[in-house]
Design a protein around this motif. Structure first.
Motif, PDB file in Angstrom:
ATOM      1  N   GLN A 141    -104.188 -42.771 -68.431  1.00 57.08           N
ATOM      2  CA  GLN A 141    -103.950 -43.536 -67.205  1.00 57.08           C
ATOM      3  C   GLN A 141    -103.154 -44.804 -67.490  1.00 57.08           C
ATOM      4  O   GLN A 141    -102.251 -45.175 -66.724  1.00 57.08           O
ATOM      5  N   LEU A 142    -103.475 -45.477 -68.597  1.00 54.78           N
ATOM      6  CA  LEU A 142    -102.777 -46.718 -68.933  1.00 54.78           C
ATOM      7  C   LEU A 142    -101.309 -46.452 -69.248  1.00 54.78           C
ATOM      8  O   LEU A 142    -100.416 -47.199 -68.803  1.00 54.78           O
ATOM      9  N   ILE A 143    -101.037 -45.398 -70.000  1.00 51.51           N
ATOM     10  CA  ILE A 143     -99.643 -45.066 -70.330  1.00 51.51           C
ATOM     11  C   ILE A 143     -98.871 -44.685 -69.067  1.00 51.51           C
ATOM     12  O   ILE A 143     -97.706 -45.072 -68.899  1.00 51.51           O
ATOM     13  N   ASP A 167     -95.512 -46.600 -67.949  1.00 48.50           N
ATOM     14  CA  ASP A 167     -94.271 -45.843 -67.701  1.00 48.50           C
ATOM     15  C   ASP A 167     -93.763 -46.081 -66.283  1.00 48.50           C
ATOM     16  O   ASP A 167     -92.561 -46.259 -66.059  1.00 48.50           O
ATOM     17  N   GLY A 168     -94.696 -46.084 -65.330  1.00 47.97           N
ATOM     18  CA  GLY A 168     -94.293 -46.299 -63.938  1.00 47.97           C
ATOM     19  C   GLY A 168     -93.720 -47.676 -63.708  1.00 47.97           C
ATOM     20  O   GLY A 168     -92.733 -47.842 -62.971  1.00 47.97           O
ATOM     21  N   LEU A 169     -94.343 -48.695 -64.336  1.00 49.55           N
ATOM     22  CA  LEU A 169     -93.844 -50.065 -64.136  1.00 49.55           C
ATOM     23  C   LEU A 169     -92.470 -50.259 -64.776  1.00 49.55           C
ATOM     24  O   LEU A 169     -91.597 -50.923 -64.202  1.00 49.55           O
ATOM     25  N   LEU A 170     -92.261 -49.691 -65.984  1.00 51.92           N
ATOM     26  CA  LEU A 170     -90.969 -49.853 -66.659  1.00 51.92           C
ATOM     27  C   LEU A 170     -89.862 -49.036 -66.004  1.00 51.92           C
ATOM     28  O   LEU A 170     -88.699 -49.461 -65.963  1.00 51.92           O
ATOM     29  N   SER A 171     -90.232 -47.845 -65.495  1.00 53.10           N
ATOM     30  CA  SER A 171     -89.212 -46.970 -64.906  1.00 53.10           C
ATOM     31  C   SER A 171     -88.578 -47.580 -63.657  1.00 53.10           C
ATOM     32  O   SER A 171     -87.475 -47.196 -63.266  1.00 53.10           O
ATOM     33  N   ARG A 172     -89.278 -48.549 -63.028  1.00 55.09           N
ATOM     34  CA  ARG A 172     -88.690 -49.228 -61.851  1.00 55.09           C
ATOM     35  C   ARG A 172     -87.408 -49.964 -62.213  1.00 55.09           C
ATOM     36  O   ARG A 172     -86.498 -50.111 -61.394  1.00 55.09           O
ATOM     37  N   PHE A 173     -87.326 -50.462 -63.466  1.00 57.70           N
ATOM     38  CA  PHE A 173     -86.182 -51.299 -63.863  1.00 57.70           C
ATOM     39  C   PHE A 173     -85.194 -50.554 -64.753  1.00 57.70           C
ATOM     40  O   PHE A 173     -84.091 -51.061 -65.007  1.00 57.70           O
ATOM     41  N   GLU A 174     -85.558 -49.364 -65.218  1.00 54.78           N
ATOM     42  CA  GLU A 174     -84.737 -48.665 -66.204  1.00 54.78           C
ATOM     43  C   GLU A 174     -83.350 -48.318 -65.663  1.00 54.78           C
ATOM     44  O   GLU A 174     -82.347 -48.395 -66.391  1.00 54.78           O
ATOM     45  N   GLN A 187    -101.877 -43.889 -78.837  1.00 57.21           N
ATOM     46  CA  GLN A 187    -100.839 -42.891 -78.550  1.00 57.21           C
ATOM     47  C   GLN A 187     -99.484 -43.581 -78.499  1.00 57.21           C
ATOM     48  O   GLN A 187     -99.365 -44.723 -78.044  1.00 57.21           O
ATOM     49  N   GLU A 188     -98.466 -42.874 -78.968  1.00 64.02           N
ATOM     50  CA  GLU A 188     -97.104 -43.419 -79.009  1.00 64.02           C
ATOM     51  C   GLU A 188     -96.438 -43.294 -77.643  1.00 64.02           C
ATOM     52  O   GLU A 188     -96.554 -42.265 -76.973  1.00 64.02           O
ATOM     53  N   MET A 189     -95.771 -44.379 -77.200  1.00 61.44           N
ATOM     54  CA  MET A 189     -94.867 -44.320 -76.038  1.00 61.44           C
ATOM     55  C   MET A 189     -93.457 -44.262 -76.599  1.00 61.44           C
ATOM     56  O   MET A 189     -92.801 -45.303 -76.826  1.00 61.44           O
ATOM     57  N   ALA A 190     -92.990 -43.051 -76.887  1.00 59.64           N
ATOM     58  CA  ALA A 190     -91.730 -42.872 -77.596  1.00 59.64           C
ATOM     59  C   ALA A 190     -90.553 -43.505 -76.865  1.00 59.64           C
ATOM     60  O   ALA A 190     -89.654 -44.081 -77.477  1.00 59.64           O
ATOM     61  N   HIS A 223    -102.994 -48.810 -77.586  1.00 61.44           N
ATOM     62  CA  HIS A 223    -104.352 -48.654 -78.120  1.00 61.44           C
ATOM     63  C   HIS A 223    -105.364 -48.971 -77.024  1.00 61.44           C
ATOM     64  O   HIS A 223    -105.286 -50.037 -76.406  1.00 61.44           O
ATOM     65  N   VAL A 224    -106.277 -48.062 -76.803  1.00 60.53           N
ATOM     66  CA  VAL A 224    -107.425 -48.322 -75.925  1.00 60.53           C
ATOM     67  C   VAL A 224    -108.635 -48.540 -76.822  1.00 60.53           C
ATOM     68  O   VAL A 224    -108.999 -47.678 -77.627  1.00 60.53           O
ATOM     69  N   LEU A 225    -109.250 -49.731 -76.701  1.00 58.35           N
ATOM     70  CA  LEU A 225    -110.382 -50.105 -77.547  1.00 58.35           C
ATOM     71  C   LEU A 225    -111.650 -50.109 -76.699  1.00 58.35           C
ATOM     72  O   LEU A 225    -111.863 -50.998 -75.878  1.00 58.35           O
TER      73      LEU A 225
END
Length: 602
Positions: free
Chosen positions: A51-53, A57-64, A284-287, A294-296
């Motif tokens: 869910q966090l990834i 991704d959704g927040l960054l894709s707005r500006f990509e 998990q990697e966000m390639a 990291h979720v702690l």
């Protein structure tokens, strides 16, 4: 010193076995609780990480895509070709400033082929990017090479953390520079922190050098998960990724190592608010962004539950041990108890046989009372029955004498008519006698589906002579459809005959006698018998169904209504008595309808 006897040795051995069992129970309980708890926590952490990834991704894709869209505006290429034109640069600064407000980006700026910013949305600010050299930034190198660039860094001018997207500016196939959009990751961090607080976990995001640049906890930001060697510090200073920010080591135990392909969660002890708390790290990697998320998940709640669970396990173990010890003692007393139980069971069997014999005798007595009540009703109706039988008999005698005369005169046709009438009268007598014979016969107590209309008509056959004799007006209202109840048909007839006979007796002093018999269907079947006699006094309402209670001392033993009530209750029904508004008594027999869908009573 006293010698150790065999009994003491057995007790010591038993105590030792109990202690060893307790130790093993606690170890297994702790292992199972932690194993299952960590398994469930890992599954939940993987869902939270996904869910966090997705959020990032959704927040960054707005500006990509913004840099690519802006690169198509010819104003940018024109400004790069004519950098000395102050008017064009001023208009471009205003344009970029307006775009920055519309897109909610942190900054938007244009750099030339040498990496120098020539226009920026923050041109009014003290930390304006105009004139700054960004040729060392990887996002510029990727854009000037003709690719979409992306990079995380702390701004050298603004000292703010940001994520940069860049795209080349072309003019007739030649790259003149690049347009850059900076996203303030503090806003992204705030939204992600809100999600983490709702899910009751912490998170951190690292760059390829394992430096924490986003986290739900401020004390973890700009810290390295791995040791800061001299070569690593030199590389960080050379890249200027973190500008002038100081990078410290995060004292994580055991030393951090990246998860392998299996993505197995790791357990670390990390300083938090002055304490060293244990966390389960799922990463998990966000390639696309080059990040590692990291979720702690805190393990403190899992560990806090352990003492209470161990106490519960120890209590259960103690109860089990006590139970086993008591079991041996119980076995010794079971023999004595069994002997006493056998004696008790023998007495119970004897008492049960006595009770069964008494019940059988009581049942026979009850059947005799029911039979006596039926015969009492027949006795009270005997005069009317004789009248009902004498009429056909007198007619048969008359027709027989006439037939002799007709035969003597050779009037065979007239004689044949008389014989046919005699046969019909004989059938009528057989029907009346058969009905009375069926009624007076002892019931076998067999329950069947009973047609209520037929039952009422057969009961009327018995009472009809008395109705005719007393000049009673009979009003009969029965439904057209066939209605059935589950019970003993003969006994139900007895109840109807008894209630109708009582009603006729009650109307003895009435100048005009009227008996109403109706069947009403709602949720149950209601058979109503109503007369226009004096009714039932209020003082008699509570006693009328008691055995041997009667209002007519010259007739009956006072058992009719009591027996009738028992018969109806045995059919899962009830009898109610009341007085009609117009005068007279009303007896309602309420019975459940019988349906053929598999149950006997609705």
């Amino acid at each position: 010193m006293l010698p150790v006897t065999a009994k003491i040795r057995r007790k010591m051995l038993l105590a030792l076995l109990i202690a060893a069992g307790l130790f093993l129970t606690l170890r297994l309980t702790a292992w199972y609780h932690l194993h299952q708890g960590e398994k469930a926590l890992a599954q939940e952490s993987r869902q939270q990480l996904s869910q966090l990834i997705s959020l990032l991704d959704g927040l960054l894709s707005r500006f990509e895509t913004i840099p690519h869209v802006l690169s198509t505006n010819p104003t940018l290429a024109s400004a790069l070709l004519d950098q000395q034109n102050d008017q064009k640069r001023r208009e471009l600064n205003l344009y970029l400033e307006e775009l920055q407000h519309v897109t909610e980006a942190s900054d938007i700026y244009l750099v030339d082929a040498l990496g120098v910013a020539v226009a920026a949305s923050n041109w009014k600010q003290s930390f304006s990017f105009i004139g700054q050299d960004y040729s060392f930034r990887p996002y510029f190198i990727e854009a000037i090479s003709g690719r979409l660039g992306s990079y995380y860094a702390v701004g050298t001018s603004s000292d703010k953390r940001g994520f940069y997207f860049s795209y080349p500016i072309y003019d007739r196939g030649t790259i003149l520079g690049a347009i850059v959009v900076k996203v303030d990751i503090a806003d992204i961090e705030q939204q992600a922190t809100g999600i983490a607080e709702a899910g009751q976990y912490e998170y951190l995001i690292t760059d390829p050098d394992d430096i924490v640049f986003l986290s739900s906890r401020a004390e973890w930001r700009l810290s390295s998960l791995t040791p800061l060697t001299q070569s690593k510090r030199f590389a960080l200073n050379a890249s200027k990724r973190y500008a002038n920010r100081a990078i410290n080591e995060l004292l994580i135990r055991p030393p951090y190592s990246r998860a392998g392909k299996e993505q197995t969660p790791q357990r670390y002890q990390i300083p938090t608010d002055g304490k060293r708390l244990y966390y389960m790290d799922t990463e998990q990697e966000m390639a696309k962004a080059g990040w590692r998320v990291h979720v702690l998940s805190p393990m403190k709640p899992l560990h806090d539950e352990l003492p209470m669970l161990l106490l519960l396990a120890a209590s259960c173990y103690g109860l089990l041990v006590v139970g086993l010890l008591l079991h041996n003692e119980r076995k010794r007393s079971l023999a004595r108890m069994q002997q006493a139980r056998d004696q008790l069971e023998q007495r119970v069997r004897e008492r049960t046989r006595d009770l069964e014999a008494a019940n059988t005798k009581l049942k026979d007595t009850q059947d005799e009372l029911i039979q006596a009540a039926k015969l009492t009703v027949i006795g009270s109706l005997s005069a009317s029955i004789n009248h009902e039988l004498n009429q056909p008999l007198a007619a048969i005698r008359s027709y027989a004498q006439n037939t002799q005369t007709f035969l003597a005169r050779d009037m065979r046709e007239r004689a044949g008519d008389n014989i046919r009438i005699i046969v019909e009268l004989t059938d009528r007598l057989a029907e009346i006698v058969g009905q009375f014979k069926s009624f007076t016969r002892k019931s076998q107590g067999t329950d069947t589906a009973t047609d209520i209309g037929e039952c009422i008509r057969q009961a009327l056959t018995i009472v009809q002579p008395e109705i005719d004799k007393q000049g009673v007006e009979l009003k009969l209202a029965l439904p057209d459809q066939k209605l059935e109840v589950w019970g003993d048909k003969v006994r139900l007839q007895q109840v109807l005959v008894n209630l109708m006979s009582n009603a006729i007796v009650a109307m003895a002093q009435c100048p005009h006698k009227r008996l109403q018999l109706s069947a009403i269907v709602d949720e149950k079947l209601r058979i109503r018998i109503q007369d226009n006699g004096p009714g039932v006094r209020e003082s008699q309402m509570q006693k009328i169904f008691e055995p041997y209670y009667t209002t007519n001392e010259r007739q009956g033993l006072g058992l009719g209504l009591s027996i009738s009530q028992r018969i109806i209750e045995s059919m899962q029904g009830s009898i109610q008595v009341s007085n009609a508004d117009t005068g007279g008594a009303v007896f309602d027999i309420i019975l459940p309808l019988y349906r053929h869908e598999g149950s006997h009573a609705s």
